[in-house]
Motif scaffolding. Structure first.
Motif, mmCIF file in Angstrom:
data_model
loop_
_atom_site.group_PDB
_atom_site.id
_atom_site.type_symbol
_atom_site.label_atom_id
_atom_site.label_comp_id
_atom_site.label_asym_id
_atom_site.label_seq_id
_atom_site.Cartn_x
_atom_site.Cartn_y
_atom_site.Cartn_z
ATOM 1 N N LEU A 62 0.819 -1.221 0.000
ATOM 2 C CA LEU A 62 0.000 0.000 0.000
ATOM 3 C C LEU A 62 0.849 1.264 0.000
ATOM 4 C CD1 LEU A 62 -2.998 -0.854 2.362
ATOM 5 C CD2 LEU A 62 -2.860 -0.930 -0.131
ATOM 6 N N VAL A 63 2.107 1.150 0.420
ATOM 7 C CA VAL A 63 2.976 2.324 0.384
ATOM 8 C C VAL A 63 3.974 2.219 -0.766
ATOM 9 C CG1 VAL A 63 4.701 3.672 1.639
ATOM 10 C CG2 VAL A 63 2.771 2.671 2.878
ATOM 11 N N ARG A 64 4.538 1.042 -0.958
ATOM 12 C CA ARG A 64 5.657 0.899 -1.893
ATOM 13 C C ARG A 64 5.250 0.421 -3.285
ATOM 14 N NH1 ARG A 64 10.528 0.375 0.910
ATOM 15 N NH2 ARG A 64 11.320 -1.137 -0.596
ATOM 16 N N THR A 115 -6.141 -8.370 8.440
ATOM 17 C CA THR A 115 -6.336 -8.017 7.027
ATOM 18 C C THR A 115 -5.173 -7.194 6.463
ATOM 19 O OG1 THR A 115 -7.585 -6.059 7.708
ATOM 20 C CG2 THR A 115 -8.856 -8.043 7.168
ATOM 21 N N HIS A 116 -4.527 -6.386 7.341
ATOM 22 C CA HIS A 116 -3.430 -5.530 6.883
ATOM 23 C C HIS A 116 -2.269 -5.629 7.859
ATOM 24 C CE1 HIS A 116 -7.069 -3.753 5.217
ATOM 25 N NE2 HIS A 116 -6.333 -3.097 4.325
ATOM 26 N N VAL A 117 -1.098 -5.875 7.326
ATOM 27 C CA VAL A 117 0.109 -5.799 8.167
ATOM 28 C C VAL A 117 0.791 -4.480 7.834
ATOM 29 C CG1 VAL A 117 2.414 -6.753 8.516
ATOM 30 C CG2 VAL A 117 0.428 -8.279 8.485
ATOM 31 N N ILE A 118 0.773 -3.587 8.815
ATOM 32 C CA ILE A 118 1.330 -2.247 8.615
ATOM 33 C C ILE A 118 2.537 -2.134 9.533
ATOM 34 C CG2 ILE A 118 0.862 0.232 8.768
ATOM 35 C CD1 ILE A 118 -2.219 -0.685 8.718
ATOM 36 N N ARG A 119 3.715 -1.980 8.954
ATOM 37 C CA ARG A 119 4.934 -1.963 9.773
ATOM 38 C C ARG A 119 6.035 -1.235 9.031
ATOM 39 N NH1 ARG A 119 5.968 -8.528 9.502
ATOM 40 N NH2 ARG A 119 6.323 -8.683 7.259
ATOM 41 N N GLY A 120 7.167 -1.087 9.701
ATOM 42 C CA GLY A 120 8.269 -0.342 9.114
ATOM 43 C C GLY A 120 8.891 -1.080 7.942
ATOM 44 N N ILE A 142 -2.844 -7.866 3.351
ATOM 45 C CA ILE A 142 -2.311 -6.762 2.557
ATOM 46 C C ILE A 142 -1.169 -6.154 3.364
ATOM 47 C CG2 ILE A 142 -2.873 -4.462 1.671
ATOM 48 C CD1 ILE A 142 -5.821 -5.547 1.482
ATOM 49 N N PHE A 143 -0.084 -5.808 2.688
ATOM 50 C CA PHE A 143 1.062 -5.236 3.410
ATOM 51 C C PHE A 143 1.200 -3.739 3.144
ATOM 52 C CE2 PHE A 143 2.182 -9.687 3.336
ATOM 53 C CZ PHE A 143 2.764 -9.869 4.582
ATOM 54 N N ALA A 144 1.639 -3.033 4.155
ATOM 55 C CA ALA A 144 2.013 -1.619 3.992
ATOM 56 C C ALA A 144 3.291 -1.417 4.800
ATOM 57 C CB ALA A 144 0.909 -0.712 4.500
ATOM 58 N N HIS A 145 4.377 -1.134 4.106
ATOM 59 C CA HIS A 145 5.661 -0.912 4.793
ATOM 60 C C HIS A 145 5.995 0.562 4.738
ATOM 61 C CE1 HIS A 145 5.965 -5.259 3.887
ATOM 62 N NE2 HIS A 145 6.589 -5.285 5.049
#
Ligand code: GLU
Length: 443
Positions: free
Chosen positions: A158-160, A198-203, A226-229
């Motif tokens: 979601l970010v990259r 549902t979403h793994v949001i991490r550094g 879904i990933f968001a790094h």
């Protein structure tokens, strides 16, 4: 599908701005979609984790207003991890390796000499039963590695954006140490499946892990979330924050008097396309939150910006919200005092200085040139201590106006050449004190 997200700190240290930002992103994602925010304590490392750190993490999150709807600790769930490990072993995807740290080190050095990347060469996969037995007799305990596919693993971050990790270019990750303890990799996946995350949001330091973890998700029959790094935090000059993290712990920031919403506003906005501005509620931040706004560049954490946001928030903070803290500072004057000085404080503790200025015996500053003028002012202060009235009378009775009129009064009455509006200050200090100070007496 309702959003379910988790913040998963290890209780091996204090919460600092970096991990609070991760927690916040998870909360904002949950709040903006009506989802659930889960606090997971990653305490599989029973040696390093402590209850005190765990309690501290919970206290800090509550203080910030980042409340969770569900929480659990990994240390209570070893049976699930054991089950998953068994399953992977049966599938031939978790294999024992007996290499010592020295052997691995030697291997890496040899690879370096040959110009090869430092990837584990899977020698353990070639061990015969007899060799394994020999190691066991020697007293060696195996650690267990996950066998990566060697294929490329892709996901839409979601970010990259589009991401792919060549699992052939990373070492098979160790999931279980020689002493039987779990590294975070497997328990995290087991829990994410079990808790329907549902979403793994991490550094973004976890991007490579995601490659391996996605393969573990799939091997265990789960669907990867879904990933968001998110990019890491750096200081205002782009340098690493890591050396300063102690001083950027929530405990320290709280001690320095920062308001939760100042910290959260800054952490929500830096590194995004939104301007860095104060917000007063998490709901406001959630309404404005979107992964599309988060850039790829590191987010700059600037202490000065934090202080400025803090001041702006206090300028709008009602008395009821700070009453307890003002009482604790021993500040007099109640609501009128707070409303008079709040535009001139960066942190609540600054109120103590204004309290002293107003109510502690003090002789103001009076320049020789202003002595006669201040004496006149002392005579003209009415019992109501009304500033407009005083100014009007002074204009009528002296030749002064503008700065030549106001500045001597401010300096005589407060001992400072800048500060809050004089009207409320004069009323608060009262006519007697004002007259005495204008005459140059300590009052
Ligand atoms: N305990 C891990 C960490 O603090 C969790 C990472 C994750 O969110 O998956 O880095």
């Amino acid at each position: 599908m309702t959003t379910r997200v988790r913040f998963a700190p290890s209780p091996t240290g204090k919460l600092h701005v970096g991990n609070v930002r991760t927690a916040l992103m998870n909360v904002l994602q949950a709040r903006s979609t009506g989802g659930t925010f889960i606090l997971r304590i990653d305490d599989t490392d029973l040696e390093r984790g402590t209850q005190a750190y765990e309690d501290g993490i919970r206290d800090d999150l509550n203080w910030l207003g980042l409340h969770w709807q569900e929480t659990f600790s990994q240390s209570k769930r070893f049976n699930l991890y054991d089950e998953a490990a068994e399953k992977l072993k049966e599938m031939g995807l978790l294999y024992p390796a007996y290499d010592t740290a020295e052997e691995l080190d030697r291997q890496r050095k040899l690879q370096a000499v040959k110009g090869l990347p430092p990837i584990y060469d899977r020698r353990a996969l070639d061990l015969t039963d007899a060799q394994k037995a020999a190691f066991e007799t020697e007293g060696r305990k195996p650690h267990w590695r996950f066998k990566l596919s060697g294929n490329s693993v892709s996901w839409t971050d979601l970010v990259r954006g589009e991401q792919s990790i060549e699992t052939g270019s990373i070492s098979d990750p160790v999931l279980i140490r020689g002493d039987g303890s779990y590294l975070y990799t497997l328990p995290s996946v087991v829990d994410d499946i079990d808790a329907n995350i549902t979403h793994v949001i991490r550094g973004e330091d976890h991007v490579t892990n995601s490659g391996a973890q996605i393969e573990i998700f799939r091997a265990l029959g789960g669907v990867e979330p879904i990933f968001a790094h998110t990019p890491l935090l750096v200081d205002k000059d782009g340098g690493k924050l890591s050396k300063r993290l102690d001083s950027l712990s929530m405990g320290q920031l709280r001690e320095q008097g920062y308001e939760p919403m100042a910290i959260l506003s800054l952490l929500a906005k830096i590194g995004t396309s939104d301007p860095v501005e104060e917000r007063f509620t998490i709901k406001q931040l959630a309404d404005e939150f979107s992964f599309d706004k988060i850039g790829r560049a590191p987010a700059r954490f600037d202490d000065d910006e934090l202080r400025a946001l803090n001041a702006k928030i206090l300028h709008e903070t009602p008395y009821a919200q700070v009453e307890g803290r003002l009482d604790a500072l021993g500040v007099d004057g109640g609501e009128a005092f707070w409303l008079a000085i709040r535009d001139n404080v960066d942190v609540v503790d600054d109120a103590a200085g204004w309290n002293t200025t107003l109510f502690a015996p003090m002789a103001g500053m009076i320049d020789a040139d202003d002595k006669a003028f201040c004496d006149t002012a002392a005579e003209l202060v009415g019992d109501e201590a009304d500033w407009s009235e005083l100014v009007r009378k002074l204009k009528d009775n002296t030749d002064r106006k503008g700065r030549r009129l106001f500045m001597p009064l401010r300096k005589a009455l407060t001992g400072r050449d800048h500060g809050p509006e004089m009207g409320p200050l004069l009323r608060l200090m009262g006519a007697d004190r004002a007259r005495a100070r204008l005459r140059g007496e300590k009052a």
